[in-house]
Motif scaffolding. Sequence first.
Motif, PDB file in Angstrom:
ATOM      1  N   SER A  40       0.838  -1.209   0.000  1.00  0.00           N
ATOM      2  CA  SER A  40       0.000   0.000   0.000  1.00  0.00           C
ATOM      3  C   SER A  40       0.867   1.252   0.000  1.00  0.00           C
ATOM      4  N   PHE A  41       1.880   1.254   0.859  1.00  0.00           N
ATOM      5  CA  PHE A  41       2.793   2.403   0.889  1.00  0.00           C
ATOM      6  C   PHE A  41       3.598   2.494  -0.400  1.00  0.00           C
ATOM      7  N   GLY A  42       4.036   1.356  -0.916  1.00  0.00           N
ATOM      8  CA  GLY A  42       4.771   1.374  -2.171  1.00  0.00           C
ATOM      9  C   GLY A  42       3.921   1.910  -3.312  1.00  0.00           C
ATOM     10  N   GLY A 204      -0.429  -3.672  -9.916  1.00  0.00           N
ATOM     11  CA  GLY A 204      -0.656  -5.112 -10.021  1.00  0.00           C
ATOM     12  C   GLY A 204      -0.320  -5.839  -8.735  1.00  0.00           C
ATOM     13  N   SER A 205       0.756  -5.431  -8.069  1.00  0.00           N
ATOM     14  CA  SER A 205       1.172  -6.074  -6.820  1.00  0.00           C
ATOM     15  C   SER A 205       0.124  -5.896  -5.727  1.00  0.00           C
ATOM     16  N   VAL A 206      -0.286  -4.652  -5.515  1.00  0.00           N
ATOM     17  CA  VAL A 206      -1.213  -4.388  -4.414  1.00  0.00           C
ATOM     18  C   VAL A 206      -2.589  -4.987  -4.703  1.00  0.00           C
ATOM     19  N   ALA A 207      -2.996  -4.996  -5.972  1.00  0.00           N
ATOM     20  CA  ALA A 207      -4.303  -5.571  -6.311  1.00  0.00           C
ATOM     21  C   ALA A 207      -4.343  -7.061  -5.990  1.00  0.00           C
ATOM     22  N   LEU A 208      -3.285  -7.783  -6.332  1.00  0.00           N
ATOM     23  CA  LEU A 208      -3.244  -9.219  -6.063  1.00  0.00           C
ATOM     24  C   LEU A 208      -3.279  -9.504  -4.564  1.00  0.00           C
ATOM     25  N   VAL A 209      -2.509  -8.768  -3.781  1.00  0.00           N
ATOM     26  CA  VAL A 209      -2.476  -8.998  -2.333  1.00  0.00           C
ATOM     27  C   VAL A 209      -3.828  -8.676  -1.704  1.00  0.00           C
ATOM     28  N   PHE A 210      -4.475  -7.612  -2.156  1.00  0.00           N
ATOM     29  CA  PHE A 210      -5.773  -7.250  -1.584  1.00  0.00           C
ATOM     30  C   PHE A 210      -6.855  -8.264  -1.935  1.00  0.00           C
TER      31      PHE A 210
END
Length: 319
Positions: A40-42, A204-210
């Motif tokens: 999220s911060f990234g 893409g990273s944050v969407a997958l984790v969420f």
Amino acid sequence: MKYFVSVLVGAMSYGILSTIVVHAYDRGFTLGEVVGSQLSFGFLLAWLLAAFIKLKQKRGTITGGMPANPPAAWRKLEWKHKLLLVLAGTPSAVTGLLYYHSLKYIPASLAIIMLFQFTWIGVVLQAIIQRKRPSRVILLALVVLLIGTALAAGLAAPGGAQFNMTGMGLGLLSAISYSLMILFSGKAVPDAHPAYRSAWMSTGSVALVFILFPPHFLFNGHLFEGLLLFGALLGLFGAFIPPLLYAIGIPHIGEGMASILGAAELPVAVLLSTFVLHEHVSGLQWAGVVLVLAGIALPEWMKQKQQKQRHTGPHSLQA
């Protein structure tokens, strides 16, 4: 040189993460909270930088960013490019999830050794993609890597090492996803501006984790119980600085040299595990770390040596 330095600093930033994650676990935070807050911060930092670059470009006060080329030299991102970058960002999230989860089962000094199996995994992937058998130098480097890994993991210690197979398996899987991350960082729309590439990949990273771990920490108050600090540090050193610097450097120096410079993560992580987390790392294990670094550097060193010989050969004949 700035492209070499950018990848080197990015790799060293990754080496800090395991120590921060272990402290976050000690405070009782979960895997989803740790990775979710980091990304999220990234994500926030990446898009703030992208917005800043866009504003400066509109005002004409900079010439295209990093490196300094005219704005016309950068590819304008269409939706198909953005989607490709979003997909290319997912291995970064998978790597974080697998690597951080392995830290629950094995020491940080061993987890980083497992992550560094990406070196020979990357060789295998390139051999498959190029449909070309690895050279003798590459095969020699793999032997050195495997010996170094065995020593660094403690297999040669008296009585051998006691492994948690779950942690080892998660570490190995993180190495596979890390290899894909390096591959995609160099291949996905390399002629787009690094700030925009980094922003869309972080999306893409944050969407997958969420999707995997809904971000309850945004509402349940855990952010203000210490998670905010851990998320900010992990976001800065894990989700913002390395992807951005990799996006700047890897398209210019290539995946091979990036793998060598990426080895800087290993000694940083082991040093912090020793002096901050107080994990015991024997002299034999340190020798294994050195061998791993040597195995990573050997192919590129031989390649540079051969290129130098070819370059100087004709001139020496003329002389």
